[in-house]
Design a protein around this motif. Structure first.
Motif, PDB file in Angstrom:
ATOM      1  N   ASP A1127       0.833  -1.200   0.000  1.00 46.31           N
ATOM      2  CA  ASP A1127       0.000   0.000   0.000  1.00 46.31           C
ATOM      3  C   ASP A1127       0.871   1.256   0.000  1.00 46.31           C
ATOM      4  O   ASP A1127       1.865   1.340   0.735  1.00 46.31           O
ATOM      5  CB  ASP A1127      -0.907  -0.015   1.236  1.00 46.31           C
ATOM      6  CG  ASP A1127      -1.848   1.176   1.268  1.00 46.31           C
ATOM      7  OD1 ASP A1127      -2.830   1.179   0.520  1.00 46.31           O
ATOM      8  OD2 ASP A1127      -1.569   2.114   2.049  1.00 46.31           O
ATOM      9  N   VAL A1128       0.492   2.224  -0.824  1.00 47.53           N
ATOM     10  CA  VAL A1128       1.303   3.438  -0.987  1.00 47.53           C
ATOM     11  C   VAL A1128       1.431   4.197   0.331  1.00 47.53           C
ATOM     12  O   VAL A1128       2.508   4.699   0.667  1.00 47.53           O
ATOM     13  CB  VAL A1128       0.690   4.343  -2.077  1.00 47.53           C
ATOM     14  CG1 VAL A1128       1.416   5.678  -2.114  1.00 47.53           C
ATOM     15  CG2 VAL A1128       0.782   3.662  -3.434  1.00 47.53           C
ATOM     16  N   LYS A1132       4.883   5.371   2.258  1.00 47.98           N
ATOM     17  CA  LYS A1132       5.175   6.752   2.649  1.00 47.98           C
ATOM     18  C   LYS A1132       5.495   6.828   4.140  1.00 47.98           C
ATOM     19  O   LYS A1132       6.392   7.565   4.560  1.00 47.98           O
ATOM     20  CB  LYS A1132       4.002   7.650   2.298  1.00 47.98           C
ATOM     21  CG  LYS A1132       3.798   7.838   0.800  1.00 47.98           C
ATOM     22  CD  LYS A1132       2.598   8.734   0.501  1.00 47.98           C
ATOM     23  CE  LYS A1132       2.430   8.937  -1.004  1.00 47.98           C
ATOM     24  NZ  LYS A1132       1.248   9.772  -1.325  1.00 47.98           N
ATOM     25  N   LEU A1151      10.667   4.729  -2.056  1.00 48.64           N
ATOM     26  CA  LEU A1151       9.591   5.442  -2.759  1.00 48.64           C
ATOM     27  C   LEU A1151       9.767   5.373  -4.263  1.00 48.64           C
ATOM     28  O   LEU A1151       8.800   5.299  -5.018  1.00 48.64           O
ATOM     29  CB  LEU A1151       9.566   6.907  -2.310  1.00 48.64           C
ATOM     30  CG  LEU A1151       9.139   7.189  -0.868  1.00 48.64           C
ATOM     31  CD1 LEU A1151       9.300   8.672  -0.556  1.00 48.64           C
ATOM     32  CD2 LEU A1151       7.692   6.757  -0.630  1.00 48.64           C
ATOM     33  N   GLY A1154       8.156   2.375  -5.797  1.00 46.93           N
ATOM     34  CA  GLY A1154       6.803   2.082  -5.318  1.00 46.93           C
ATOM     35  C   GLY A1154       5.703   2.319  -6.319  1.00 46.93           C
ATOM     36  O   GLY A1154       4.525   2.184  -5.979  1.00 46.93           O
ATOM     37  N   GLY A1157       1.918   5.715  -7.422  1.00 48.93           N
ATOM     38  CA  GLY A1157       1.379   6.264  -6.181  1.00 48.93           C
ATOM     39  C   GLY A1157       2.418   6.933  -5.303  1.00 48.93           C
ATOM     40  O   GLY A1157       2.095   7.887  -4.584  1.00 48.93           O
ATOM     41  N   SER A1158       3.652   6.426  -5.320  1.00 50.10           N
ATOM     42  CA  SER A1158       4.694   7.007  -4.468  1.00 50.10           C
ATOM     43  C   SER A1158       5.647   7.903  -5.254  1.00 50.10           C
ATOM     44  O   SER A1158       6.590   8.442  -4.675  1.00 50.10           O
ATOM     45  CB  SER A1158       5.487   5.888  -3.773  1.00 50.10           C
ATOM     46  OG  SER A1158       6.161   5.085  -4.721  1.00 50.10           O
TER      47      SER A1158
END
Length: 1171
Positions: A1127-1128, A1132, A1151, A1154, A1157-1158
């Protein structure tokens, strides 16, 4: 005049600026939609844009820290429609920054290509940006000034050079380069188009060659794989420690077994995996080729090695496997044939799959990873060239290449073939099959056999014969003393009939080509009944065991023969399989040995083999054994024999007597264990589903082909009602005590009949049982029921229960019980499986009193029990484990639970010969599992009893007894784990200790063939043979982690856990890959919560930091695709926690891989820290 011209130039800038202001145009839109398209007529405006871009584009930190950052980026997206143009689902400010920087550079590139007339050479011959004016350009002055035109042209040329240099600055600047890397990783299709245009510029631009600051070579370097990489540039303390650990992990191996493996620790997981495959009690349903291929890919990524080093490590590990047990001890376990299968067949197929994967990959394929990023074109043949170089270097390791005595002739023959080829002499393959002359003219080794296996699969050509040192000497002519050609495969291919002499030759000599196998398979399918039997016998001979160059084809043909087609015009009411009974029985008996079963497992055919055996069991188990079949050797077989052989082989494939553990390990699913017929059928059916996937690898194609040819439709256990009913009864027997036998029912009558048959000599008067189901004839057969096998199996649990109860109450003597059980097993050998199931279940219930093994009522182990104890101590000597005394209270006799005593008494009535081998191979593991689950010292007692019966199995039996020490003591398990780490890391203080590694961990295996007596067994071998039987997996895991933590080898810890402990994550085609996202997501969420301070930890801070840093480092460096499954928000949070530890580089690397999303958070981190 110059002043006038310059004034006119800037007047044009003012002119178009005023027009833009009058229209209320956004400055950005002014630059991109007016200035760039009008750069030819307004070069000064374009120059102004380039100067402003150079001044402000590299000060992004001040831009994102401004109060209107979000509003500005939203405005930019609205003007340029970046999200829509790139097809991005989200429009976070950070993502827009990446898109904006990428767009600026791309538009500069397209404008430059257009300026030099190169845009027409692109694939779509146009730009996605507005780089050409859409309106007619009108000069401000009516008169044409020649000098002004000359100045404009010169300015245009300077602008083109400056634009190219500016592109280089974007690619070279640390911040913008990393932002462009994010575009490269997450916008791959757009990046591919961009990079192709950049390479077009690099190859053809005259302006680039006029630049004083940038050259074509430097521009190419700026976009190479060595640039713009986030994870490689991580230089934080945690990564430095990690790489220091990996450097420490060289761990030179000990002595000759690991000769040449100076970096043996890098391939330690491979050695463990290969040795683990030698566990005869574990028949893997997953293809060994797939497992090894997946592990090789993982190790290559983790170690960062070349394919040359990777292939060399693979060959050396496989050679060590063979050398570890050159002369294995006897017993129901895989021996040399399985090890040679791995070296010469499986390993070669692994290499073939890796090479095919590289050479069949699309040319323009985007790759994303931490160590191997986008490449425009694969280097075709790189893996193949590295294979050649690895095999050339392999010749330096002579200590590993000495062939075991049993295959010296084959190695010499391979060397002689190369010598004759180099000498220009062609004698034909026939002579190699039938004479031993050539084995005397050249000393062959295992490398010669490896090369021949590679040549047979087109991985090498005959140029390998000319490698330096490969052939020693040459001959000038064929000796005159050559004997005449004897019957051989060449004779068969020329049409020779299958006479007994030729059949014997083909059985004892492996086929040399696929064509030979295809012809004998054709005989097995379309020949006469006798020819079918002969062909089946040949296929199950040397071609299966020693036909390493064609072994994958041999196992496929054999499997297909177990599902023979319905004959044309067949209209009988019975199954067509009955007509194939003799051939089927020959095949089943021919592949029932432990080595053969392991060979089928390594080639991935266990699911299909099980699927082929189930209908045979269903059909022949439903037949009344009235009329026997006669084989070509005169032997008669009945339906009971065919059923029993097939049924017992089927049961071996899922270890039916081992109930599934509550927690699965590796690729074993939880709850639904692979030790079930349902699982094997589902796995087989998955091969059918994958047959439509054109992108599957070569091995998947093989498995799909054999599944489709055997039966093109999915098959489920409901298709076999008799088997399903037996399996339900088997499960019920495990779950609870027997019940449900009703007096007067058919089952009750069968029970009476079987008891009467078993104990007819002791039944008196009114004890006599009904003879309703007894046939007529002489004394040998008159008491044997004429019943289908399934009906007999249904009654067997009740029969054994009644007999055991009678023995417990003194109505049957132990000897009478054993004799009766043996009569039952002789009547229907398949009943042995149900006997095993019943005894195993009853022992676990603990309701039977122990019996004294006193030598009067029950056999006594006293004669060699003390000897067994001493041998167990010697085997465990290197571990430091204390062996409990086997004396059960002074001189008192040993005891065993009644079911175990009955079972061991039954098994020792069998002779150790080929006829009994297939039954003992089933009963042996069951007996050991049963005894191991009983209190100490039950297993040593069983071993003592058995060694009196089978002396040549003595070493094997004592080793089996030594394993159970760890099943009864958690302290012993801890000590074993410590011994493994001590051996591997070279921490032993003993003077004979080397620096650790594979040699110390795995040693020479076990046995008495080295020093004239049983020798200490290396701790790694012990661990591999006991870890599956240790039920408390959590305890073992915690102890391993504790040992690793205390050793301060976090990087090594994670490497072992990654590769060995979590092997189900390795291969994307395995069933466990579907569970990985959930497992990984949960663990990553835990890490993030702990970093956020939401979870209190029980370990010290330094240990925790080392663990997290090491874990994230390996994920970033070795399994970047897994990060995409997390999950992003969790990524984070993890990144924020790492930044609080001053691990900015590691946070950025996480990141950066990822996904979309990241990407925004990664971009903002790059800009904020000017990384």
């Amino acid at each position: 005049m110059a002043v006038s011209v310059q004034s006119s130039t800037w007047d044009s800038v003012i002119d178009i600026t005023e027009v833009a202001q009058q229209k209320g145009m956004d400055p950005l839109l002014w630059a991109l939609h007016l200035v760039i398209p009008s750069r030819h007529s307004r070069p000064a405006a374009y120059r102004l844009y380039l100067e402003l871009l150079r001044r402000h584009a590299f000060t992004l930190k001040y831009q994102i820290n401004g109060p209107n950052y979000h509003k500005v980026m939203k405005s930019i997206d609205a003007v340029l429609q970046l999200s829509q143009g790139y097809g991005m689902p989200v429009s976070e400010p950070g993502i827009l920054v990446v898109e904006f920087i990428f767009s600026i550079v791309w538009q500069l590139l397209d404008a430059t290509l257009d300026d030099e007339g190169l845009l027409e050479l692109t694939s779509d011959k146009k730009s996605k940006w507005i780089i050409k004016s859409q309106e007619m350009e009108i000069d401000r002055n009516d008169s044409f000034d020649e000098k002004r035109a000359e100045l404009q042209e010169r300015l245009q040329n300077l602008n083109t050079v400056m634009a190219i240099e500016l592109i280089g600055e974007f690619l070279q600047n640390k911040v913008t380069a990393r932002i462009l890397y994010l575009a490269r990783r997450n916008m791959s299709s757009h990046w591919l188009d961009f990079i192709q245009r950049l390479q077009l510029l690099q190859a053809n631009s005259s302006a680039l060659r006029n630049s004083k600051t940038l050259t074509p070579e430097s521009l190419q370097q700026l976009t190479s794989d060595a640039r713009i990489v986030l994870s490689r540039e991580c230089k934080t303390s945690s990564l430095q420690k990690f790489h220091a650990v990996m450097a420490f992990g060289s761990l030179y191996s000990s002595a000759g077994l690991c000769q040449g493996a100076s970096r043996s620790a890098l391939w330690l997981p491979l050695d463990l995996l290969l040795e683990d495959a030698m566990d005869g009690y574990q028949v893997n349903a997953t293809c060994g080729i797939e497992i090894i291929t997946g592990l090789i890919k993982t190790l290559q990524a983790i170690n960062g090695t070349t394919w040359h080093d990777t292939f060399l490590g693979l060959w050396i590990a496989a050679l060590r496997l063979v050398q570890r047990e050159r002369d294995p001890i006897e017993g129901p376990m895989p021996r040399l044939d399985t090890r040679l299968c791995i070296l010469l067949s499986v390993t070669t197929l692994v290499v073939a799959d890796l090479i095919e994967e590289e050479e069949s990959a699309p040319v323009d394929e985007t790759e994303c990873g931490s160590t191997n990023h986008w490449k425009e074109k694969k280097v075709t043949g790189k893996c193949r060239n590295d294979l050649v170089s690895s095999l050339q270097i392999l010749g330096d390791y002579q200590g590993l290449l000495t062939p075991p005595q049993s295959i010296v002739s084959a190695a010499n023959q391979a060397a002689a073939k190369a010598m004759l080829f180099v000498s220009g002499i062609n004698v034909g393959s026939a002579y190699f099959e039938c004479i031993n002359f050539y084995t005397n003219i050249s000393a062959g080794n295992l490398r010669h056999l490896i090369v021949e296996a590679c040549v047979a699969r087109n991985l090498l050509d005959t140029s390998a014969y000319y490698w330096p040192g490969y052939v020693n000497g040459c001959i000038n002519q064929i000796p005159h003393a050559l004997p005449a050609q004897a019957p051989s495969w060449s004779s068969f291919m020329k049409g020779a009939p299958l006479t007994p002499v030729l059949i014997n030759a083909l059985v004892s000599t492996p086929a040399t080509s696929l064509a030979e196998l295809e012809k004998i398979f054709e005989v097995a399918v379309n020949g006469s009944d006798d020819e079918k039997i002969c062909a089946a016998t040949i296929l199950c001979g040397a071609s299966l065991i020693r036909g390493w160059n064609i072994q994958e084809h041999t196992v496929h043909f054999i499997t297909r023969l177990l599902s023979p087609p319905v004959p044309p015009g067949y209209s009988g009411s019975d199954s067509h399989l009955i007509g194939y009974a003799p051939m089927l029985n020959v095949i089943i008996v021919g592949i029932t040995s432990v080595d053969c079963v392991q060979i089928f497992s390594l080639h991935g055919l266990v699911p299909q083999l099980a699927c082929s055996l189930m209908p045979i069991c269903e059909v022949f188990g439903s037949c009344v054994p009235n009329v026997p079949w006669t084989l070509t050797n005169g032997e008669e077989i009945s339906a009971h024999a065919v059923f029993s052989n097939a049924f017992i082989l089927l049961l071996k494939l899922w270890r039916f007597n081992h109930p599934p553990l509550e927690h699965g390990v590796g690729d074993v699913p939880t709850v639904v264990s692979q030790r079930t017929p349902e699982y094997l059928l589902l796995l087989r059916n998955s091969h059918l589903v994958s047959s439509g996937n054109v992108n599957k690898n070569r091995n998947r194609k093989r498995l799909s082909a054999v599944a489709s040819l055997s039966s093109p439709q999915p098959i489920f256990v409901d298709s076999f009602p008799k088997l399903k009913a037996w399996y339900r009864q088997h499960q019920a027997c495990i779950a609870s005590t027997l019940s449900g036998l009703v007096h007067g029912t058919p089952v009750h009558q069968i029970v009476d009949g079987l008891l009467n048959m078993m104990f007819r000599k002791i039944i008196r008067g009114n004890q006599s049982l009904t003879s309703l189901f007894f046939g007529t004839g002489n004394e040998d057969t008159s008491l044997r029921p004429k019943l289908p096998a399934w009906d007999v199996l249904e009654a067997v649990p009740f029969v054994v229960d009644a007999a055991l109860t009678a023995c417990a109450h003194g109505k049957l003597s132990p000897r009478e019980l054993a004799t009766g059980l043996k009569d039952l097993a002789d009547f229907l050998p398949a009943s042995l499986a149900t006997i095993v199931s019943y005894f195993s279940s009853e022992v676990t219930r603990g309701i039977w009193k122990p019996v004294f093994m006193n030598g009067t009522d029950w056999p006594s182990p006293a004669a060699n029990l003390s000897n067994v104890e001493e041998q167990i101590k010697k085997i465990l000597a290197t571990t430091g484990v204390d062996v409990p005394s086997l004396a059960a209270g002074g001189s008192s006799p040993s005891t065993l639970p009644l079911p175990l005593a009955a079972f061991v008494s039954l098994t020792i009535t069998y002779k150790i010969d080929r006829a009994s081998e297939r039954f003992l191979n089933l009963a042996g593991p069951a007996l050991e599992s049963l005894a191991a689950g009983c209190p100490w010292p039950c297993m040593p007692i069983v071993a003592s009893l058995w060694t009196q019966k089978a002396k040549r199995w003595s070493d094997f039996l004592v080793f089996s007894a030594s394993r159970t020490v760890f099943l009864h003591s958690s302290d012993a398990v801890v000590q074993l784990l410590k011994s493994c780490f001590t051996a591997t890391l070279g921490l032993n203080d003993a003077p004979i200790s080397s620096s650790g590694g594979v040699g110390e961990l795995l040693g020479h295996g076990f046995g008495s063939h080295f020093s004239g007596g049983i020798s200490p067994v290396a701790p790694g071998i012990l661990y591999l043979r006991v870890f599956r039987s240790i039920r408390d997996i959590v305890f073992v895991t915690e102890e391993i982690i504790s040992l690793l933590m205390h050793s301060h080898l976090v990087g090594f810890q994670e490497k072992i856990r990654e590769v060995k402990g979590k092997q189900e994550w390795i291969e994307s085609t395995s069933s466990a890959s579907k569970r990985r996202p959930k497992i990984l997501g949960t663990h990553m969420k835990f890490l993030a919560s702990a970093l956020d301070g939401k979870i209190s930890l029980g370990c010290d801070w330094a240990t925790w930091r080392a663990y997290v840093s090491g874990f994230v480092t390996l994920m970033v460096g070795c399994t970047p695709n897994w990060v995409l499954e997390v999950d992003v928000d969790v990524l984070k949070r993890l990144s924020s926690g790492l930044r609080r530890w001053n691990e900015e580089e590691l946070a950025l690397a996480l990141l950066g891989i990822g996904g979309i999303g990241s990407m925004g958070a990664a971009a903002e981190l790059i800009i904020e820290n000017e990384m």
